[in-house]
Design an enzyme around this catalytic site. Structure first.
Site: not given
Ligand SMILES: Nc1ncnc2c1ncn2[C@@H]1O[C@H](COP(=O)(O)OP(=O)(O)OP(=O)(O)O)[C@@H](O)[C@H]1O
Ligand SMILES: [Mn+2]
Length: 407
Positions: A110, A131, A215, A217, A283, A288
Site C-alpha cells: 500500500k 488508506e 505478508v 497469508l 472502517d 476474517e
Molecule cells: N495480508 C494479507 N494476506 C492476504 N490477503 C489479504 C491480506 N490483507 C488483506 N487481504 C485481502 O485483500 C482484500 C483487500 O484488502 P484490504 O481489505 O486491505 O483492501 P481495501 O481496499 O481496504 O478493501 P475495502 O476498501 O473493501 O475495505 C481483503 O478482502 C482481504 O481479504
Molecule cells: Mn479497507
C-alpha cells in the site's frame, strides 16, 4: 498423457518393413522421449500455478507442488529480473499491489498517500477516507503490543517505483498508468474504484516511494478464509443509522445469535473493537477467520489502512460493543492496565516498537500527537470497563464483565 502422445503420432503400417521399423523406433525412442517432454511441460505448467507462500517455504498444493518444482518455477519467472514483480490486487476500493519476491514471498503493497502530520478532513466520511501505509504498519505494532498477534506482519519500505514496479510488473494495465510529473517525479495511479486517477496519483521522489508491505497469508486455495460481517458495522450511508445505533438492547440480540452465542467470539470481537478504538479505525465492516478451524477460532485483523486518520478527536461510537456488552477478556484488561502505567506507557512502548521499522529513518511512523492520542484513548477504554463493573456491582450481580481466560 501417454495416450495423447500415441494419438498424436502417425499410425505405423504393420505390413511394410520400414514402417514396422519406424513403429518400433517410434515406440522405443520417440514415444518415451515425447512423453517425457510432455510430462515436463505439464509439470512446468503446474509449477507455474503452484503456490509458494511465505518464508521461502513451498506449501504442497492439491496439484502436488513440491519444493524442487517451485524452485524451477521461480527460476523461470525471475530469471530476467533480480527484483520482484508486482500486479494490482483485485478487490478492495483503493490501489494496492501484490509483490512477489525471488524467495517466493508475497506481500501486499500500500503506497503512501498522506503526510504523517496531516489529519483527515473531518468533513470526509470514513468510507471515503484514504488508506494510509503508516496506519497498516502502526496497526501491526499496536496489535502486537496489545498481545493479540492477529495482524500478519507489516513492514515499511522505500520502493523504487521504476525498478521495482514499472520495469518488472506483469500487469499491463498498471504499467500504462505511469507518468512523469511536471517536477520530474515518477507517478502512477493504477485502476480501482476510488482515487485511481491522475489527480490522485502516487508519486516517487523522484522515484522513491514509501509503502507498507504486509505478508500475504497463504493463498485461499490452500487456507480458505471466511469473511464475517461485523454486527456493529456502520451503515455506510450518509443518512441511515445502523441497528446498533438505535436499539438499546442490541448486544443481547447479538449474543443470542451464532457464532456470538458460544465460545470466545464475543470477547475476540471486543479485543478487535479496542484495537480499532485506540487507532480510531471506523472502517471495520468485516473480519476474517480460517475456515479450517470452524467457529472456535481467532479472528484475523486485516485491512487497517483507515486507522490513525485523526489524532485530535476520538470516536466513542467505535467502543459501542464494549459499552453495550460490558464484556472483556481478563488478559486483555490486564494488558491494558499495564500499558497505562508510567513505566509501560502505551505511547512509549509504541514509539520504541515503531523505531525498529526501516521507514523510521525517513520519519517516525506515528507523529507525537498520534502517540499521545493512544494514551488518552486507553484511559477511555479502562474507564468504560470500570463503569461496567460499577454498574454490575450496583445491580448486585457477580463480576460478569471479565471473561476469565487465565484459569
Ligand atoms: N495480508 C494479507 N494476506 C492476504 N490477503 C489479504 C491480506 N490483507 C488483506 N487481504 C485481502 O485483500 C482484500 C483487500 O484488502 P484490504 O481489505 O486491505 O483492501 P481495501 O481496499 O481496504 O478493501 P475495502 O476498501 O473493501 O475495505 C481483503 O478482502 C482481504 O481479504
Ligand atoms: Mn479497507
Amino acid at each position: 498423457k501417454k495416450g495423447t502422445t500415441v494419438a498424436l503420432l502417425p499410425k505405423a503400417n504393420p505390413e511394410s518393413q520400414p514402417a514396422t521399423k519406424a513403429a518400433i523406433w517410434i515406440h522405443k525412442v520417440i514415444e518415451p522421449c515425447y512423453s517425457l517432454v510432455m510430462t515436463h511441460i505439464f509439470s512446468l505448467l503446474h509449477l507455474c500455478v503452484c503456490v509458494c507462500p511465505i518464508n521461502g517455504q513451498c506449501v504442497r498444493s492439491q496439484h502436488g507442488c513440491v519444493v524442487r518444482v517451485c524452485s524451477l518455477c521461480a527460476l523461470l519467472l525471475w530469471k530476467h529480473s533480480q527484483y520482484c514483480f508486482s500486479v494490482q490486487k483485485s478487490g478492495g476500493t483503493q490501489l494496492k499491489l501484490v509483490m512477489s519476491f525471488p524467495n517466493y514471498g508475497q506481500a501486499m503493497f500500500k503506497p503512501m498517500k498522506q503526510e504523517r502530520d496531516e489529519e483527515t478532513n473531518s468533513d470526509l466520511y470514513y468510507f471515503s477516507d484514504f488508506e494510509r501505509h503508516n496506519a497498516e504498519i502502526a496497526a501491526f505494532h499496536l496489535d502486537r503490543v496489545l498481545g493479540y498477534r492477529r495482524i500478519p506482519p507489516v513492514v515499511g519500505r522505500l520502493v523504487d517505483v521504476v525498478k521495482e514496479i514499472k520495469d518488472v510488473t506483469t500487469d499491463r494495465k498498471l504499467a500504462r498508468t505511469f507518468f512523469t510529473s511536471p517536477v520530474g517525479n515518477v507517478c502512477f495511479y493504477g485502476q480501482c474504484s476510488y482515487y485511481c486517477s491522475t489527480e490522485h496519483a502516487v508519486c516517487g521522489r523522484p522515484r522513491d516511494l514509501e509503502a507498507s508491505l504486509a505478508v500475504m497469508l497463504p493463498d485461499l486455495s490452500l487456507a480458505v478464509r471466511r469473511s464475517w460481517r461485523s454486527p456493529w458495522r456502520r451503515s455506510y450511508s450518509r443518512s441511515k443509522l445502523a441497528k446498533w445505533e438505535s436499539e438499546p438492547d442490541y448486544c443481547s440480540t447479538v449474543t443470542k445469535t451464532p457464532p456470538f452465542n458460544k465460545g470466545t467470539r464475543l470477547v475476540d470481537f471486543i479485543d478487535l473493537v479496542i484495537l480499532d478504538f485506540l487507532m480510531s479505525n471506523m472502517d471495520r465492516h468485516h473480519y476474517e477467520t480460517f475456515e479450517k478451524f470452524g467457529n472456535n477460532t481467532f479472528l484475523v485483523h486485516l485491512d487497517n489502512g483507515r486507522a490513525f486518520g485523526r489524532h485530535s478527536k476520538d470516536e466513542p461510537s467505535i467502543l459501542a460493543p464494549l459499552e453495550q456488552c460490558c464484556r472483556i477478556r481478563r488478559t486483555t484488561w490486564l494488558r491494558l492496565r499495564l500499558l497505562s502505567l508510567p513505566q509501560y506507557r502505551l505511547s512509549d512502548v509504541m514509539r520504541a516498537s515503531l523505531s525498529h521499522d526501516p521507514l523510521h529513518s525517513v520519519a517516525p511512523l506515528l507523529s507525537e500527537p498520534h502517540l499521545a492520542a493512544l494514551d488518552r484513548r486507553l484511559k477511555t477504554v479502562l474507564e468504560t470497563v470500570s463503569r461496567c463493573q460499577k454498574r454490575q456491582s450496583e445491580d448486585g450481580g457477580d463480576d460478569g464483565v471479565l471473561y476469565d481466560d487465565i484459569a
